[in-house]
Design a protein around this motif. Structure first.
Motif, PDB file in Angstrom:
ATOM      1  N   HIS A 198       4.648   9.716   0.619  1.00 19.28           N
ATOM      2  CA  HIS A 198       4.452   9.893   2.008  1.00 19.28           C
ATOM      3  C   HIS A 198       4.525   8.743   2.968  1.00 19.28           C
ATOM      4  O   HIS A 198       5.055   9.024   4.171  1.00 19.28           O
ATOM      5  CB  HIS A 198       2.975  10.610   2.274  1.00 19.28           C
ATOM      6  CG  HIS A 198       2.994  12.033   2.074  1.00 19.28           C
ATOM      7  ND1 HIS A 198       2.831  12.788   3.185  1.00 19.28           N
ATOM      8  CD2 HIS A 198       3.013  12.905   1.082  1.00 19.28           C
ATOM      9  CE1 HIS A 198       2.856  13.924   2.685  1.00 19.28           C
ATOM     10  NE2 HIS A 198       2.802  14.100   1.477  1.00 19.28           N
ATOM     11  N   ALA A 199       4.277   7.592   2.617  1.00 17.33           N
ATOM     12  CA  ALA A 199       4.299   6.357   3.375  1.00 17.33           C
ATOM     13  C   ALA A 199       4.201   5.118   2.495  1.00 17.33           C
ATOM     14  O   ALA A 199       3.451   5.341   1.399  1.00 17.33           O
ATOM     15  CB  ALA A 199       3.093   6.313   4.497  1.00 17.33           C
ATOM     16  N   LYS A 200       4.680   4.240   2.901  1.00 13.99           N
ATOM     17  CA  LYS A 200       4.520   2.842   2.175  1.00 13.99           C
ATOM     18  C   LYS A 200       4.278   1.668   3.090  1.00 13.99           C
ATOM     19  O   LYS A 200       4.977   1.908   4.362  1.00 13.99           O
ATOM     20  CB  LYS A 200       5.814   2.654   1.252  1.00 13.99           C
ATOM     21  CG  LYS A 200       7.034   2.469   2.095  1.00 13.99           C
ATOM     22  CD  LYS A 200       8.385   2.306   0.837  1.00 13.99           C
ATOM     23  CE  LYS A 200       9.639   2.032   1.581  1.00 13.99           C
ATOM     24  NZ  LYS A 200      10.766   1.821   0.418  1.00 13.99           N
ATOM     25  N   GLU A 209       0.907  -1.271  -0.030  1.00 22.96           N
ATOM     26  CA  GLU A 209       0.019  -0.050  -0.188  1.00 22.96           C
ATOM     27  C   GLU A 209       1.013   1.327   0.106  1.00 22.96           C
ATOM     28  O   GLU A 209       1.709   1.343   0.437  1.00 22.96           O
ATOM     29  CB  GLU A 209      -0.939  -0.011   1.273  1.00 22.96           C
ATOM     30  CG  GLU A 209      -2.017   1.034   1.226  1.00 22.96           C
ATOM     31  CD  GLU A 209      -2.730   1.090   2.526  1.00 22.96           C
ATOM     32  OE1 GLU A 209      -4.177   0.211   2.662  1.00 22.96           O
ATOM     33  OE2 GLU A 209      -2.403   1.334   3.656  1.00 22.96           O
ATOM     34  N   ARG A 210       0.471   2.225  -0.627  1.00 24.59           N
ATOM     35  CA  ARG A 210       1.167   3.472  -0.749  1.00 24.59           C
ATOM     36  C   ARG A 210       0.200   4.623  -0.450  1.00 24.59           C
ATOM     37  O   ARG A 210      -0.908   4.713  -0.812  1.00 24.59           O
ATOM     38  CB  ARG A 210       1.614   3.839  -2.364  1.00 24.59           C
ATOM     39  CG  ARG A 210       2.920   2.873  -2.462  1.00 24.59           C
ATOM     40  CD  ARG A 210       4.345   3.073  -1.905  1.00 24.59           C
ATOM     41  NE  ARG A 210       5.442   2.205  -2.299  1.00 24.59           N
ATOM     42  CZ  ARG A 210       5.588   0.655  -1.887  1.00 24.59           C
ATOM     43  NH1 ARG A 210       4.575   0.492  -1.063  1.00 24.59           N
ATOM     44  NH2 ARG A 210       6.502   0.280  -2.393  1.00 24.59           N
ATOM     45  N   THR A 211       0.653   5.663   0.229  1.00 21.98           N
ATOM     46  CA  THR A 211       0.135   6.844   0.456  1.00 21.98           C
ATOM     47  C   THR A 211       1.017   7.967  -0.175  1.00 21.98           C
ATOM     48  O   THR A 211       2.201   8.220   0.083  1.00 21.98           O
ATOM     49  CB  THR A 211       0.035   7.264   2.025  1.00 21.98           C
ATOM     50  OG1 THR A 211      -0.782   6.047   2.548  1.00 21.98           O
ATOM     51  CG2 THR A 211      -0.835   8.345   2.317  1.00 21.98           C
ATOM     52  N   VAL A 212       0.269   8.841  -1.184  1.00 19.33           N
ATOM     53  CA  VAL A 212       1.364   9.889  -1.873  1.00 19.33           C
ATOM     54  C   VAL A 212       0.255  11.158  -1.838  1.00 19.33           C
ATOM     55  O   VAL A 212      -0.697  11.002  -1.631  1.00 19.33           O
ATOM     56  CB  VAL A 212       1.508   9.390  -3.115  1.00 19.33           C
ATOM     57  CG1 VAL A 212       2.180   8.103  -3.443  1.00 19.33           C
ATOM     58  CG2 VAL A 212       0.202   9.322  -4.022  1.00 19.33           C
ATOM     59  N   ALA A 213       1.170  12.121  -2.255  1.00 16.59           N
ATOM     60  CA  ALA A 213       0.706  13.508  -2.507  1.00 16.59           C
ATOM     61  C   ALA A 213       1.001  13.807  -4.064  1.00 16.59           C
ATOM     62  O   ALA A 213       1.854  13.363  -4.531  1.00 16.59           O
ATOM     63  CB  ALA A 213       1.166  14.662  -1.653  1.00 16.59           C
ATOM     64  N   ALA A 223      -4.718   6.304   1.245  1.00 15.25           N
ATOM     65  CA  ALA A 223      -3.851   5.167   0.865  1.00 15.25           C
ATOM     66  C   ALA A 223      -4.314   4.243  -0.270  1.00 15.25           C
ATOM     67  O   ALA A 223      -5.646   3.965  -0.315  1.00 15.25           O
ATOM     68  CB  ALA A 223      -3.526   4.390   2.057  1.00 15.25           C
ATOM     69  N   PHE A 224      -3.701   3.719  -1.245  1.00 12.71           N
ATOM     70  CA  PHE A 224      -4.127   2.842  -2.145  1.00 12.71           C
ATOM     71  C   PHE A 224      -3.215   1.574  -2.366  1.00 12.71           C
ATOM     72  O   PHE A 224      -2.092   1.574  -1.991  1.00 12.71           O
ATOM     73  CB  PHE A 224      -4.464   3.686  -3.217  1.00 12.71           C
ATOM     74  CG  PHE A 224      -3.384   4.301  -4.058  1.00 12.71           C
ATOM     75  CD1 PHE A 224      -2.516   3.705  -4.831  1.00 12.71           C
ATOM     76  CD2 PHE A 224      -2.856   5.432  -3.483  1.00 12.71           C
ATOM     77  CE1 PHE A 224      -1.400   4.346  -5.331  1.00 12.71           C
ATOM     78  CE2 PHE A 224      -1.913   6.015  -4.166  1.00 12.71           C
ATOM     79  CZ  PHE A 224      -1.044   5.707  -5.012  1.00 12.71           C
ATOM     80  N   SER A 225      -3.712   0.417  -2.807  1.00 11.31           N
ATOM     81  CA  SER A 225      -3.102  -0.759  -3.272  1.00 11.31           C
ATOM     82  C   SER A 225      -3.140  -0.852  -4.871  1.00 11.31           C
ATOM     83  O   SER A 225      -4.190  -0.050  -5.298  1.00 11.31           O
ATOM     84  CB  SER A 225      -3.475  -1.940  -2.239  1.00 11.31           C
ATOM     85  OG  SER A 225      -4.756  -2.094  -2.466  1.00 11.31           O
TER      86      SER A 225
END
Length: 650
Positions: free
Chosen positions: A327-329, A228-232, A287-289
């Motif tokens: 932002h996060a993984k 899963e990733r969180t991005v801007a 967040a998305f996969s």
């Protein structure tokens, strides 16, 4: 369900531990001739042995005193009819139904589905499919036509190639040929997910049906989940019409240059991003996969960013031009970490039908229910097209007394099922046959009654379930009793509270206290210097700068009003105004500047209100229990009690 009920009494825990060495059917004591058995006492004693904080409660006589008080309260609750209150019965029934699910469902089936789900979310499948769309309630003729169509398309795909056929047949209405990209568990309906995960890479599945229609699927690739990733992101739309007539690519490149010059990503997103949903949050997306977004290009860029804080170069999707910041993984967590979350998803998902089917099969086997039901032919004969209009009635010559099924010791007649048919006719599918309607309604009728019967008799069949329900039943009953008899009345009895306070003032005294500054250090020589500075009334901040230097902290200060039990003070600290001597305390040293000494004094009622109210409730409860002992006779079986004592000692 009121969570607070679990804390009503010591006796309402749910862990069972039964010691079967004694004559457990022997009566230990009676409350107004109602027997309380040795087995219950030992079970509750053993169960709560590690929970009690007061060692005296481990003494059998002390515990028996608590237990008899508990039973006296239950007797009073039933005498007052609290066990007949509709609200009590509703809550108890709700709890029993919730609890029963943990006992009647097949955990092996659920566990297998949860493990399968974990394996599915750990891998991603890239697949394309062809769908012949038909309604879920399509009639048999339309269903057969759709099946034949998808079968012929599969034959074509095997000979001509899946992609060629997929692109040719897609019309967006009745036939869909779609490239799905990568997806993992829970992204598709379960039947589709099964076909995709069970088809080998490069192969085409057999035709299968979902609620959307008939499918065939080809699998292009399988890979380990990317997590899963969180991005801007900053987005400039393709249709860019600003006053400068800049094209989107030029504008995104200019923004990228500003980033490289050290300007803040979030600030630039707020100023320039045309994704209005995320711009105000600095471009931050949920967040998305893989497969969750409708842009594979965007996903690929996001997942290729390696480190948190990395920023992509500008890139183009069908929505416009983007710059993405990571932002996060998060990788797929270990199974044990997300097991409960997966179990909840499985029970909400269409997988739950498999769990239900396993339960229905188990109960049919348990109660010897035959899958064949000859009586259904009779119900098909009395049904007519009025059923689709919600106007159907049971005929006047209906054979209502005939036996339909027997579950355990409960029989259901033709009338039971006939009434069910009549009550549930609203919304009947006009494309269904009367035979299908009767069969489906019977299955629902039978399965519902099987579960109801099992729930209603679970206390008789499962001792653990019976104990837990009984404890909750008693706990819920005692909560209502204590709330109405003690807790609420004590809160509203202001005169009684005042009188109790006046009578017991010695319990609500503030101890002797000091207003002080306490300095603590591992080095005694540092405190000698601090004591001198404190005596000179130097400001604490100045003292800190003098003694805490070169990046090292040599002394920590604590200030405020303190009593003898304060953690900053040693046990032998002398309460006297001025600079104290240096004490050794907790493997360090302390010195204090005492500004004032406050003598022991009485708290006002407002200051002690919480403690006074709690004590007053305990006082009222003790007197009330003594009244119950006079109201209901308690007779102890001393012989049985001695056996219990000897057993527990051994």
């Amino acid at each position: 369900m009121k969570f607070k009920h679990f804390f009503t009494l010591l006796f309402t825990a749910t862990v069972l531990h039964i010691n079967a060495q004694s004559d457990t059917n022997e009566v230990l004591f009676t409350v107004d001739n109602d027997p309380v058995y040795v087995s219950e006492f030992i079970r509750v004693y053993n169960k709560n042995l590690d929970l009690v904080q007061d060692e005296s409660q481990k003494d059998i006589d002390e515990y028996l005193s608590l237990f008899t008080a508990y039973k006296l309260k239950l007797k009073e609750a039933k005498t007052l009819g609290l066990d007949k209150k509709p609200s009590y019965l509703r809550e108890l029934n709700t709890y029993k139904k919730q609890l029963a699910k943990n006992f009647i469902y097949d955990n092996k089936v659920t566990d297998a589905l949860v493990k399968e789900a974990y394996n599915r979310i750990s891998y991603e499948v890239n697949a394309n499919h062809i769908l012949i769309k038909i309604p879920e309630n399509a009639n048999p003729q339309d269903t057969l036509v759709a099946f034949n169509k998808i079968s012929k398309l599969r034959d074509r795909a095997l000979n001509e190639g899946f992609e060629k056929v997929r692109k040719e047949v897609h019309n967006g209405t009745s036939v869909f040929g779609e490239a799905l990209g990568y997806f993992s568990g829970f992204r598709m309906v379960y039947k589709f997910e099964n076909a995709a995960y069970n088809t080998k890479v490069g192969e085409i599945s057999q035709p299968f049906r979902t609620r959307f229609g008939y499918h065939i699927v080809t699998v292009l690739d399988k890979r380990k989940s990317r997590g899963e990733r969180t991005v801007a992101h900053i987005m400039i739309g393709i249709k860019q019409n600003d006053t400068l007539n800049e094209n989107p690519e030029t504008r995104i490149q200019d923004i990228y240059k500003k980033l490289n010059q050290g300007e803040d990503f979030e600030a630039l997103a707020k100023q320039f991003s045309e994704d209005k949903n995320s711009a105000a949050k600095g471009g931050l997306l949920a967040a998305f996969s893989s497969g969750k977004l409708s842009s594979p290009e965007f996903e690929d860029v996001a997942f290729n960013l390696k480190e948190v804080g990395d920023v992509s170069q500008p890139f183009k999707t069908k929505y416009g031009w983007h710059i993405v910041k990571l932002h996060a993984k998060k990788l797929t967590p270990p199974f044990e970490v997300i097991k409960s979350e997966l179990e909840a998803k499985v029970k909400r998902d269409s997988r739950s039908k498999i769990i239900d089917a396993a339960l229905h099969h188990k109960l049919k086997t348990k109660y010897n229910i035959d899958d064949q039901q000859p009586a259904l032919a009779y119900f098909e004969s009395i049904l007519n097209n009025d059923y689709f209009k919600n106007t159907w009635k049971l005929p006047s010559n209906f054979k209502g007394d005939s036996s339909l099924i027997k579950i355990g010791n409960t029989s259901f007649t033709f009338k039971d099922f006939g009434d069910y048919l009549e009550k549930t006719q609203r919304g009947a599918n006009p494309k269904s046959t009367l035979k299908t309607i009767v069969s489906e309604k019977y299955d629902t009728f039978l399965n519902t009654r099987l579960i109801q019967y099992q729930e209603n008799h679970l206390e008789e069949e499962n001792q653990e379930f019976a104990h837990i329900v009984n404890e909750y039943r008693d706990g819920l009953l005692l909560f209502d009793l204590m709330e109405s008899t003690i807790w609420n009345t004590a809160k509203t009895d202001s005169l009684g509270v005042q009188d109790y306070y006046n009578t017991n003032k010695e319990k609500y005294m503030l101890p002797k206290r000091i207003d002080a500054v306490v300095a603590s250090s591992a080095k005694q020589r540092v405190l000698k210097k601090v004591a001198k500075l404190l005596d000179e009334n130097m400001d604490l901040n100045v003292i800190k700068k003098l003694v805490n230097n070169n990046g090292k902290v040599h002394v920590v200060f604590t200030s405020g009003t303190m009593d003898a039990n304060h953690q900053a003070l040693p046990d032998n600290f002398q309460f006297a105004k001025g600079i104290s001597k240096i004490y050794k305390h907790n493997k360090a040293f302390i010195v204090a500047k005492v500004n004032a000494v406050f003598p022991k004094q009485l708290k006002t009622l407002d200051e002690a209100k919480g403690l006074v109210l709690s004590d007053y409730q305990a006082f009222k409860e003790k007197n009330w229990v003594n009244q119950l002992k006079e109201k209901y006779s308690v007779v102890i079986n001393e012989n049985a009690l001695n056996k219990v004592k000897n057993q527990i000692k051994n």
